[in-house]
Write a protein that holds these residues in place. Structure first.
Motif, PDB file in Angstrom:
ATOM      1  N   SER A  32     -14.136   1.768  -2.617  1.00 24.70           N
ATOM      2  CA  SER A  32     -15.511   1.789  -2.748  1.00 24.70           C
ATOM      3  C   SER A  32     -16.222   0.424  -2.778  1.00 24.70           C
ATOM      4  N   SER A  33     -15.498  -0.551  -2.547  1.00 29.54           N
ATOM      5  CA  SER A  33     -16.026  -1.734  -2.935  1.00 29.54           C
ATOM      6  C   SER A  33     -15.025  -3.096  -2.677  1.00 29.54           C
ATOM      7  N   LYS A  34     -15.582  -3.856  -1.717  1.00 25.44           N
ATOM      8  CA  LYS A  34     -14.855  -4.897  -1.182  1.00 25.44           C
ATOM      9  C   LYS A  34     -14.442  -5.905  -2.159  1.00 25.44           C
ATOM     10  N   LYS A  35     -15.412  -6.253  -3.226  1.00 24.21           N
ATOM     11  CA  LYS A  35     -15.412  -7.128  -4.423  1.00 24.21           C
ATOM     12  C   LYS A  35     -14.217  -6.270  -5.166  1.00 24.21           C
ATOM     13  N   LEU A  36     -14.207  -5.296  -5.655  1.00 24.98           N
ATOM     14  CA  LEU A  36     -13.230  -4.622  -6.343  1.00 24.98           C
ATOM     15  C   LEU A  36     -11.930  -4.746  -5.730  1.00 24.98           C
ATOM     16  N   SER A  37     -11.883  -4.474  -4.590  1.00 26.50           N
ATOM     17  CA  SER A  37     -10.625  -4.448  -3.882  1.00 26.50           C
ATOM     18  C   SER A  37     -10.117  -6.049  -3.926  1.00 26.50           C
ATOM     19  N   ASP A  38     -10.838  -6.919  -3.701  1.00 31.19           N
ATOM     20  CA  ASP A  38     -10.426  -8.355  -3.799  1.00 31.19           C
ATOM     21  C   ASP A  38      -9.920  -8.695  -5.173  1.00 31.19           C
ATOM     22  N   ASP A  39     -10.857  -8.356  -6.232  1.00 35.86           N
ATOM     23  CA  ASP A  39     -10.475  -8.526  -7.411  1.00 35.86           C
ATOM     24  C   ASP A  39      -9.263  -7.822  -8.008  1.00 35.86           C
ATOM     25  N   ALA A  40      -8.857  -6.815  -7.630  1.00 36.22           N
ATOM     26  CA  ALA A  40      -7.711  -6.125  -7.692  1.00 36.22           C
ATOM     27  C   ALA A  40      -6.567  -6.544  -7.202  1.00 36.22           C
ATOM     28  N   CYS A  41      -6.557  -7.048  -6.004  1.00 32.36           N
ATOM     29  CA  CYS A  41      -5.532  -7.816  -5.264  1.00 32.36           C
ATOM     30  C   CYS A  41      -5.239  -9.173  -6.151  1.00 32.36           C
ATOM     31  N   THR A  42      -6.282  -9.842  -6.229  1.00 33.84           N
ATOM     32  CA  THR A  42      -6.048 -11.306  -6.832  1.00 33.84           C
ATOM     33  C   THR A  42      -5.469 -10.906  -8.236  1.00 33.84           C
ATOM     34  N   ALA A  43      -5.944 -10.029  -8.947  1.00 36.34           N
ATOM     35  CA  ALA A  43      -5.617 -10.093 -10.235  1.00 36.34           C
ATOM     36  C   ALA A  43      -3.907  -9.342 -10.231  1.00 36.34           C
ATOM     37  N   LEU A  44      -3.530  -8.717  -9.305  1.00 36.29           N
ATOM     38  CA  LEU A  44      -2.225  -8.316  -9.264  1.00 36.29           C
ATOM     39  C   LEU A  44      -1.262  -9.302  -9.073  1.00 36.29           C
ATOM     40  N   TYR A  45      -1.631 -10.147  -8.000  1.00 36.81           N
ATOM     41  CA  TYR A  45      -0.784 -11.292  -7.483  1.00 36.81           C
ATOM     42  C   TYR A  45      -0.740 -12.156  -8.773  1.00 36.81           C
ATOM     43  N   ASP A  46      -1.897 -12.312  -9.294  1.00 37.22           N
ATOM     44  CA  ASP A  46      -1.683 -13.546 -10.515  1.00 37.22           C
ATOM     45  C   ASP A  46      -0.579 -12.985 -11.645  1.00 37.22           C
ATOM     46  N   LYS A  47      -0.814 -11.532 -11.837  1.00 43.18           N
ATOM     47  CA  LYS A  47       0.000 -10.975 -12.734  1.00 43.18           C
ATOM     48  C   LYS A  47       1.666 -10.984 -12.284  1.00 43.18           C
ATOM     49  N   LEU A  48       1.720 -10.772 -11.149  1.00 42.92           N
ATOM     50  CA  LEU A  48       3.149 -10.973 -10.531  1.00 42.92           C
ATOM     51  C   LEU A  48       3.674 -12.356 -10.713  1.00 42.92           C
ATOM     52  N   SER A  50       2.800 -14.610 -12.954  1.00 40.53           N
ATOM     53  CA  SER A  50       3.155 -14.938 -14.368  1.00 40.53           C
ATOM     54  C   SER A  50       4.089 -14.003 -14.808  1.00 40.53           C
ATOM     55  N   SER A  51       4.605 -12.980 -14.038  1.00 39.89           N
ATOM     56  CA  SER A  51       5.644 -12.245 -14.627  1.00 39.89           C
ATOM     57  C   SER A  51       7.176 -12.898 -14.604  1.00 39.89           C
ATOM     58  N   GLY A  52       7.368 -13.988 -13.995  1.00 40.05           N
ATOM     59  CA  GLY A  52       8.455 -14.549 -13.772  1.00 40.05           C
ATOM     60  C   GLY A  52       9.222 -14.145 -12.725  1.00 40.05           C
ATOM     61  N   MET A  53       8.682 -13.282 -12.122  1.00 42.95           N
ATOM     62  CA  MET A  53       9.586 -12.470 -10.693  1.00 42.95           C
ATOM     63  C   MET A  53       9.395 -13.775  -9.512  1.00 42.95           C
ATOM     64  N   ASP A  54      10.654 -13.907  -8.920  1.00 45.80           N
ATOM     65  CA  ASP A  54      10.505 -14.816  -7.876  1.00 45.80           C
ATOM     66  C   ASP A  54      10.086 -14.320  -6.773  1.00 45.80           C
ATOM     67  N   LEU A  55       8.752 -14.504  -6.476  1.00 40.79           N
ATOM     68  CA  LEU A  55       8.082 -13.910  -5.229  1.00 40.79           C
ATOM     69  C   LEU A  55       8.591 -14.643  -3.915  1.00 40.79           C
ATOM     70  N   SER A  56       9.538 -15.756  -3.862  1.00 40.62           N
ATOM     71  CA  SER A  56       9.957 -16.390  -2.712  1.00 40.62           C
ATOM     72  C   SER A  56      11.145 -15.467  -2.199  1.00 40.62           C
ATOM     73  N   LYS A  57      11.477 -14.439  -3.083  1.00 41.25           N
ATOM     74  CA  LYS A  57      12.753 -13.693  -2.735  1.00 41.25           C
ATOM     75  C   LYS A  57      12.273 -12.452  -2.069  1.00 41.25           C
ATOM     76  N   VAL A  58      11.020 -11.921  -2.258  1.00 40.90           N
ATOM     77  CA  VAL A  58      10.472 -10.568  -1.818  1.00 40.90           C
ATOM     78  C   VAL A  58      10.497 -10.937  -0.092  1.00 40.90           C
ATOM     79  N   ASP A  59      11.090  -9.995   0.452  1.00 40.23           N
ATOM     80  CA  ASP A  59      11.221  -9.718   1.913  1.00 40.23           C
ATOM     81  C   ASP A  59      10.192  -8.859   2.601  1.00 40.23           C
TER      82      ASP A  59
END
Length: 182
Positions: A32-48, A50-59
């Protein structure tokens, strides 16, 4: 009446909708909203991060249609990896598929998620991060896990913008914010 939540430092009001007698949910409509989508994606990436997951290992980042397309694309872009989307119906050009069954609050009947088997090389033996907008009953997540197991993928993480109801108590997922069942 809205349910108030914060994504990427901004407050959003999610409308509360009764989906059956005695059960209402806060509707998170990323489409419903580009801003909402952008904020949701950024918030999820930031959470990932800070979670300690090694994102460099994701294929590969995997999600399901429809709202998951935005998340998978953006998270894969942030990480610098591939993405794959599971479809909600088998298209005529998907001659061979792998499927998993789904029953959720927001759909009327059991349905399936479908993987076009041409995508298997991005998954087989690869570290796959599952992302989606909301986890609630876990039915869609179970279908995604089943498909990944069938094709020999390694699930290295499961991440959601919201965990609804009891899903917020799961220890095997990363999520930005909880959502109540009302």
């Amino acid at each position: 009446m809205d349910f108030k939540t914060i994504l990427n430092g901004r407050e959003y009001g999610l409308p509360i909708v009764e989906i059956k007698k005695g059960l209402s949910i806060a509707v998170f409509d990323m489409l419903s909203s580009k801003k909402l989508s952008d904020d949701a994606c950024t918030a999820l990436y930031d959470k990932l991060k800070s979670s300690g997951m090694d994102l460099s290992k994701v294929d590969t980042v995997l999600s399901a249609e429809t709202k998951g397309v935005i998340l998978a694309y953006r998270i894969a872009e942030y990480i610098g990896c591939e993405m794959t989307i599971l479809r909600k119906e088998q298209k005529i050009y998907h001659k061979n598929v792998t499927k998993g069954a789904v029953n959720t609050y927001t759909t009327k009947d059991e349905h399936y998620l479908y993987l076009d088997n041409n995508q298997i090389p991005k998954l087989k033996g690869k570290n796959v991060l599952i992302v989606d907008d909301v986890v609630s009953t876990g039915s869609s997540l179970s279908a995604m896990e089943s498909i990944l197991e069938q094709v020999g993928a390694n699930i290295c993480g499961k991440a959601f913008v919201f965990a609804e109801g009891e899903a917020a108590e799961r220890g095997d997922i990363v999520f930005v914010n909880p959502l109540p069942l009302l």
